[in-house]
Design a protein around this motif. Structure first.
Motif, mmCIF file in Angstrom:
data_model
loop_
_atom_site.group_PDB
_atom_site.id
_atom_site.type_symbol
_atom_site.label_atom_id
_atom_site.label_comp_id
_atom_site.label_asym_id
_atom_site.label_seq_id
_atom_site.Cartn_x
_atom_site.Cartn_y
_atom_site.Cartn_z
ATOM 1 N N TYR A 64 0.818 -1.208 0.000
ATOM 2 C CA TYR A 64 0.000 0.000 0.000
ATOM 3 C C TYR A 64 0.855 1.262 0.000
ATOM 4 N N SER A 65 2.099 1.144 0.390
ATOM 5 C CA SER A 65 2.963 2.327 0.446
ATOM 6 C C SER A 65 3.904 2.448 -0.742
ATOM 7 N N GLU B 141 0.019 -4.894 4.937
ATOM 8 C CA GLU B 141 0.400 -3.817 4.032
ATOM 9 C C GLU B 141 0.663 -4.311 2.614
ATOM 10 N N THR C 14 7.808 -6.183 4.777
ATOM 11 C CA THR C 14 6.487 -5.563 4.729
ATOM 12 C C THR C 14 5.464 -6.443 5.432
#
Length: 231
Positions: free
Chosen positions: A59-60, A76, A72
């Protein structure tokens, strides 16, 4: 050559526009949009194991490398799937040439004009830096996933999904799930030559993919994904 002409007659286009504006999210499902004979050639190319590479998104960050991926948290991670690799040289077999030609067609004037008519907005690549990376083939195994996410971004008007699973049956998994409205998600089965077009900025357009039921190594869910912008 690529389109099934019966699916793009004026009455069909009117029906697509009505379905689009009356649904939440704004979407339309079109079965048999493309010529099945040509599409069969494309689907056969996707069976070639050497042309796939794993793709991972969090997501980042998009296109996460393996080292970062391991760091991660599962919560996420939103995509793990395989991306089709275009041949670096002109392919010798006609089927691979056909697959590349299909990708090019989907970014050409004829198809984008069709999308413009359905969505009532001018679809164009005039301001898209790398149009070709926004149209490609993907596959998922039971180990892979596409978790809940949104495809909206400034100027993006249309998202397209085309399913290329000849032998899909109910119970196999791989359905596209839209969030929908009022806690009533919408499930769309990934049957062969089914095209889903949707407005990624519309309410309820966040979506995910139901996990595949089979854990066999050779079982995949195939699709083409394409994103389109306006001026």
């Amino acid at each position: 050559m690529w389109l099934n002409k019966q699916q793009i007659i004026p009455s069909a286009l009117r029906a697509y526009r009505k379905a689009l504006v009356r649904s939440t999210p704004h979407h339309v499902v079109i079965d048999g949009l493309f010529d099945p004979t040509k599409l069969d050639e494309v689907a056969d190319v996707l069976q070639q194991e050497q042309q796939w590479k794993t793709q991972k998104h969090s997501y980042s960050a998009l296109y996460v490398n393996n080292e970062t991926w391991q760091e991660t948290p599962d919560t996420e991670r939103f995509v793990q799937r395989d991306l089709w690799q275009r041949p670096l040289q002109t392919p010798e077999d006609s089927k691979s040439t056909t697959a590349l030609a299909f990708l090019q067609f989907l970014r050409g004037d004829e198809f984008m004009s069709l999308l413009s008519k359905i969505f009532d907005v001018r679809i164009t690549d005039i301001n898209v830096a790398e149009p070709e990376i926004n149209t490609n083939f993907f596959r998922l195994s039971a180990r892979d996933f596409v978790n809940q996410h949104a495809d909206d971004s400034p100027g993006r008007e249309v998202c397209m999904l085309l399913y290329l699973n000849k032998d899909w049956q109910q119970g196999d998994g791989g359905e596209l799930i839209f969030m929908g409205e009022a806690d009533k998600p919408i499930a769309i089965a990934p049957v062969y030559n089914r095209c889903v077009l949707f407005d990624p900025s519309s309410e309820g357009s966040e979506h995910w993919v139901k996990a595949l039921a089979s854990e066999a190594d050779a079982v995949y869910r195939y699709n083409l994904t394409s994103w389109y912008w306006s001026e």
